[in-house]
Design a protein around this motif. Structure first.
Motif: not given
Lengths: 406, 228
Positions: A51-54, A130-134, A146-151, A187-189
């Motif tokens: 619920x808190x992640x996305x 925003x918290x997932x931003x590395x 644009x934001x995307x995950x590290x992988x 990002x890294x969730x």
């Protein structure tokens, strides 16, 4: 009163045995409360992970959107929906989103992804983007952000500021729409599913790219009291739900998690049963030892007129006092230990459970019912376990007891 | 005189087949109210068995026991417990006080079972302690009393419930001669003043000397029954 006095003093005839039995009973209570507290903590992490992640604690979607994520199933009148949401005092925040599957290409590679057009400001109240931003910057409303995950960044072999092209089917024309963006944040969730697939751009840009100005696919919600999102008949859900859109809490959105929570309760029950079984054996053993030591005394008591019922009563009062003593100590220990771990957590390392990442410490959650229901169960269990020894004592034949002692 | 105890053809066997022992063989005896009776005989003659059967602590294989006219064989377990509580006082060889209760609590215990009100219990406990010469020792637990003092508490407890009959199984066996005599004098006095019925099982010459009736048992049968 004399019975209670007698029972209390009998308990301390063999202090070591009473302490050991007390420790056994109170340890069971402590373990039961802590296991349940850990399960509650784990459920909190799992639910929070969703619920808190996305996802939000609730969502408003077009009725057919969640089934196949087809872009044409958008909410026709998001303003009307938002007006209702904004007047509800229970809602802590909401975030409208456009969601569409598409392709993302860099100079070196191409991959598929799920494009989220998000309102950067509103997402702060609803998700942890925003918290997932590395690396880099969070969205600020810029056209090409644009934001995307590290992988995904690694797969596309790009760095901050590099160009990528998003390709998706426009909703209004059904034509291919393409747009150039620059990677502004990495990002890294935690969950690989999200980090490998999700791409975030600004809502307005997504709406213009897909030709769906003014429309959204989803409105995610957070409540002031997360518990109310579990209620399927919440008035807000009923108000928002009509022929076109549906409003659902996370339990309905993620039924597998509901099943998992039920399973956690079941596992607590199993742990409880095993503990209760072991404790029962300990109590029965202790009570029998205490009775065997006093067989002559029971024989004499019966000889002078104590009825079998009164003998049963005496042994059960001893068990009750033993249980109350153990519960008092157990509750104190459970509170102290549980409180410590609810503050400091138990180090668990990083692990993923059903797509939910538990990172770092596992915190216990103490609840009032644990300190009311569990001691009652333990007391009833002790009394039940003592019933057999008590009945045995009540059936002691005076002459046999007197002969055995002589 | 009224019979408070009456046994008819009491038969009690222990063991079976080859190991069978007849502890009591068709014993019939009548004891009147106020008698100070000693059942005597060598070890194994059936004294304690007879006392246990009279007190309803054991069941005969045949025959019956009537206490104050009531057939105890017809009583249920709880009725028998209540009967013992209200009509019979027991004194055993091994003092048998409840070790975690003080002397006065031990005496009070049986009255509590009888439902005697607290004020009366307290008053009777005081009287009993005076009667057996243990004034000022009521707060002591059995471990802090001598053997003689413990047996006095046991006597006080047996009498506190104001029973019709007191059954005493070798009450002086573990006491020195002086203490035994003092205790017997207390019991004899109670017998004379309150007309309480006492039945002893004993080897002790001191008891025999004070008894008003001697029942001689030999191999489970009454050999001689003499009133003084």
């Amino acid at each position: 009163m004399l019975m209670f006095k007698l029972a209390w003093r009998n308990l301390f005839r063999n202090v070591r045995r009473t302490i050991l039995t007390c420790l056994l009973i109170s340890s069971s209570l402590v373990v039961l409360i802590l296991v349940d507290g850990l399960v509650l903590g784990m459920v909190d992490v799992m639910v929070g992970g969703i619920t808190k992640t996305l996802e939000g604690e609730a969502q408003v979607n077009h009725r057919d959107f969640r089934t196949n994520l087809e872009p044409e199933y958008f909410i026709e009148d998001p303003v009307g929906v938002i007006n209702i949401i904004e007047t509800d005092n229970e809602v802590a925040g909401y975030a409208p989103r456009v969601i569409i599957g598409g392709m993302v290409a860099s100079s070196y590679n191409t991959t598929g992804g799920l494009i989220y057009g998000v309102d950067a400001e509103r997402e702060l109240e609803v998700s942890r983007i925003k918290d997932a931003l590395i690396e880099g910057e969070y969205l600020s409303g810029g056209e090409r952000e644009l934001l995307m995950g590290k992988p995904m960044v690694d797969l596309l072999e790009i760095e901050l500021g590099d160009r990528v092209v998003l390709t998706a089917a426009a909703v209004d024309t059904n034509e291919i729409a393409q747009e150039l963006f620059r990677l502004t944040g990495v990002l890294e969730f935690g969950p690989e599913e999200i980090d490998k697939t999700y791409i975030f751009i600004n809502l307005k840009k997504a709406q213009s790219l897909l030709g769906m100005q003014g429309h959204v696919h989803q409105i995610a919600l957070q409540f002031n009291d997360p518990e109310i999102s579990r209620k399927p008949d919440l008035p807000l859900f009923q108000t928002l739900t009509d022929d076109e859109v549906e409003a659902l809490g996370w339990l309905d959105l993620q039924p597998s998690i509901g099943a998992m929570i039920e399973m956690s309760s079941f596992s607590t029950m199993i742990v409880g049963l095993v503990l209760f079984l072991l404790t029962s054996l300990g109590v029965i053993n202790s009570m029998f030892m205490s009775i065997y030591e006093r067989i002559y005394e029971f024989g004499v008591s019966k000889a002078i007129g104590t009825t079998p019922f009164q003998i049963t009563q005496l042994v059960l009062i001893e068990a009750l006092l033993l249980a109350l003593l153990s519960c008092t100590f157990g509750l104190l220990m459970a509170y102290l230990i549980g409180d410590y771990f609810s503050e400091n957590g138990i180090p668990m390392g990083k692990m993923e459970v059903s797509g939910i990442v538990v990172d770092g410490n596992m915190y216990t959650r103490l609840a009032t019912y644990q300190f009311i229901h569990f001691p009652i169960y333990v007391t009833l269990l002790t009394l039940t376990a003592a019933l057999y020894p008590a009945l045995y004592a009540s059936k002691i034949v005076p002459t046999q007891a007197l002969q055995r002692a002589l | 005189m009224t019979n408070v105890i009456e046994t008819k053809n009491l038969l009690r066997k222990f063991g079976s087949d080859e190991t069978e022992i007849i502890a009591l063989n068709k014993v019939s005896v009548e004891i009147e109210k106020g008698e100070f009776t000693a059942i005597i005989g060598p070890s194994g003659s059936g004294k304690t068995t007879l006392l246990h059967l009279i007190g309803g602590l054991d069941e005969p294989d045949d025959g019956s026991v009537f206490l104050s006219g009531a057939n105890i064989a017809e009583m249920s377990g709880n009725e028998l417990s209540d009967f013992r509580r209200d009509h019979i006082g027991f004194i055993f060889q091994a003092y048998n006080l409840i070790p975690v209760l003080s002397a006065q609590e031990n005496i009070e215990y049986i009255m509590l079972l009888q439902g005697v009100p607290a004020a009366e219990r307290k008053s009777r406990v005081g009287d009993m302690l005076n009667l057996v010469g243990l004034e000022g020792l009521g707060d002591r637990r059995p471990a802090h009393l001598s053997g003689g003092q413990q047996q006095r508490v046991a006597v006080a407890r047996a009498m506190a419930s104001q029973p019709d009959i007191i059954l005493a199984d070798e009450p002086t066996a573990n006491l020195d001669s002086k203490t035994g005599i003092a205790l017997l004098d207390v019991m004899r006095e109670l017998n004379e003043k309150q007309n309480m019925t006492f039945v002893f099982s004993t080897h002790d010459q001191k008891i025999m000397d004070r008894a008003t009736r001697l029942i001689h048992l030999e191999d489970g049968a009454i050999e001689k029954d003499e009133r003084k």
